[in-house]
Design a protein around this motif. Structure first.
Motif, PDB file in Angstrom:
ATOM      1  N   GLY A   1       0.818  -1.208   0.000  1.00 20.61           N
ATOM      2  CA  GLY A   1       0.000   0.000   0.000  1.00 20.61           C
ATOM      3  C   GLY A   1       0.849   1.253   0.000  1.00 20.61           C
ATOM      4  N   ASN A   2       1.247   1.701   1.204  1.00 23.43           N
ATOM      5  CA  ASN A   2       2.053   2.918   1.322  1.00 23.43           C
ATOM      6  C   ASN A   2       3.547   2.631   1.363  1.00 23.43           C
ATOM      7  OD1 ASN A   2      -0.146   4.698   1.380  1.00 23.43           O
ATOM      8  ND2 ASN A   2      -0.448   4.364   3.559  1.00 23.43           N
ATOM      9  N   ALA A   3       3.940   1.380   1.193  1.00 24.63           N
ATOM     10  CA  ALA A   3       5.358   1.032   1.285  1.00 24.63           C
ATOM     11  C   ALA A   3       5.648  -0.245   0.509  1.00 24.63           C
ATOM     12  CB  ALA A   3       5.764   0.863   2.748  1.00 24.63           C
ATOM     13  N   TYR A   4       6.949  -0.454   0.269  1.00 25.70           N
ATOM     14  CA  TYR A   4       7.425  -1.699  -0.307  1.00 25.70           C
ATOM     15  C   TYR A   4       8.208  -2.469   0.754  1.00 25.70           C
ATOM     16  CZ  TYR A   4       6.466  -0.092  -5.096  1.00 25.70           C
ATOM     17  OH  TYR A   4       5.853   0.340  -6.237  1.00 25.70           O
ATOM     18  N   VAL A   5       8.079  -3.803   0.703  1.00 26.90           N
ATOM     19  CA  VAL A   5       8.868  -4.673   1.575  1.00 26.90           C
ATOM     20  C   VAL A   5       9.680  -5.575   0.666  1.00 26.90           C
ATOM     21  CG1 VAL A   5       8.823  -6.400   3.413  1.00 26.90           C
ATOM     22  CG2 VAL A   5       7.065  -4.616   3.336  1.00 26.90           C
ATOM     23  N   ARG A   6      11.023  -5.540   0.819  1.00 26.72           N
ATOM     24  CA  ARG A   6      11.912  -6.331  -0.039  1.00 26.72           C
ATOM     25  C   ARG A   6      12.709  -7.332   0.789  1.00 26.72           C
ATOM     26  NH1 ARG A   6      11.855  -1.342  -2.513  1.00 26.72           N
ATOM     27  NH2 ARG A   6      11.635  -1.338  -4.779  1.00 26.72           N
ATOM     28  N   VAL A   7      12.742  -8.581   0.328  1.00 32.71           N
ATOM     29  CA  VAL A   7      13.516  -9.618   1.009  1.00 32.71           C
ATOM     30  C   VAL A   7      14.098 -10.558  -0.041  1.00 32.71           C
ATOM     31  CG1 VAL A   7      12.038  -9.540   3.041  1.00 32.71           C
ATOM     32  CG2 VAL A   7      11.558 -11.187   1.249  1.00 32.71           C
ATOM     33  N   VAL A   8      15.055 -11.379   0.377  1.00 39.92           N
ATOM     34  CA  VAL A   8      15.596 -12.433  -0.482  1.00 39.92           C
ATOM     35  C   VAL A   8      15.073 -13.781  -0.006  1.00 39.92           C
ATOM     36  CG1 VAL A   8      17.669 -13.628  -1.228  1.00 39.92           C
ATOM     37  CG2 VAL A   8      17.643 -11.140  -1.172  1.00 39.92           C
TER      38      VAL A   8
END
Length: 301
Positions: free
Chosen positions: A156-163
């Motif tokens: 929504g208001n943000a991105y979440v990045r992971v491997v």
């Protein structure tokens, strides 16, 4: 109506076949050209005999250019549509008010557990060009490692990045903040412009809204109780217990006497019905309850 000559019929038929090839997502330039050249040769061996060599060559070159442009145009269009997701569909998983821990298994082996009132969506070609999903609500993620393709959540208001890691994401906070709690691995939480970001390690909770961002060590032992179904307490007030019960068991509990909320609670609460839980609380503090709709009202005896 004017009747088409042999050449017009060939080009018309070739155009139809190229259209079918395009709709199937396949463009074989060599095959298409060989087929067209062969059909032209079938009808032109005699008509070209009396034609001057230069004119004959010019005609052939024009036909080659025309077919090449058609094939190139169809190929570029197919690539454009494919890159923009026209050939893929969206898959959506949704939970209602009375269901939680809905398991969604992605093609890469990642697992996502959805809390109540949550929606998760992703493209049917997930994993081929990237690993992107969209979340509205709350979910716990167990992501399969793939360093070449980071897992990206549109929250929504943000991105979440992971491997590859495990973590919890909430997008449904009252102040519209996106909240992430990390249990293993490392997670990057950033705003949509990527001008602000938080690097989160295991044990940290990160919050990011439209104006600010912050992270801190999680001190709530029941943060993931909605997923595990187990609540543990060491003297916390009933006020806190009731808030946890709302989140974990969807129980609305109101103390008609505010002093009831000050009582300390030290017993674990495992899986059980709402009636069992409310009876346990009442017997522990000599209380009684009434139920109006979905709301439990507690009073002293």
């Amino acid at each position: 109506m004017k009747e088409m000559n042999s050449k017009e019929k060939i080009f018309d038929r070739e155009w139809e076949e190229l259209s079918v090839t395009f709709s199937n997502g396949e463009v074989d330039v060599d095959k298409a050209w060989d087929k067209l050249q062969g059909r032209i040769a079938e009808i032109e061996p005699h008509s070209n005999e009396n034609m001057p060599p230069v004119r004959r060559l010019t005609g052939i070159l024009i036909r080659i250019a025309a077919v090449a442009l058609i094939i190139l145009g169809l190929g570029l269009t197919a690539i454009y549509l494919s890159n923009n997701g026209v050939f893929s569909k969206t898959i959506i998983a949704v939970t209602g008010t009375d269901e939680k821990n809905l398991l969604v298994e992605l093609p890469d082996g990642s697992k996502i557990f959805l809390n109540r009132n949550t929606e998760l969506s992703y493209k049917s070609d997930f994993g081929r060009s990237g690993r992107n999903v969209k979340l509205n609500g709350e979910a716990f993620f167990e992501i399969s490692p793939d360093a070449s393709k980071p897992f990206i959540i549109d929250a929504g208001n943000a991105y979440v990045r992971v491997v590859g890691t495990s973590f919890n994401v909430i997008t449904s906070n009252s102040d519209s903040a996106v909240e992430v709690y990390v249990t293993t691995g490392k997670v990057v939480l950033s705003d949509k412009s990527e001008s602000r970001s938080l690097d989160l390690e295991p044990g940290y909770v990160g919050n990011l809204d439209l104006n600010s961002s912050a992270k801190a060590i999680n001190e709530n032992p029941n943060y993931l109780a909605w997923n595990t179904g187990k609540l543990v307490y060491t003297g916390q007030k009933l006020d806190i217990v009731f808030k946890d019960l709302k989140r974990v068991y969807n129980m609305d509990i109101v103390a008609d006497d505010p002093s009831i909320l000050e009582n300390p609670w030290s017993s674990p609460i495992g899986s059980g019905t709402q009636e069992t839980i409310i009876l346990l609380i009442c017997r522990s503090f000599n209380l009684s309850f009434t139920k109006e709709g979905d709301v439990y009202h507690l009073v002293k005896k």
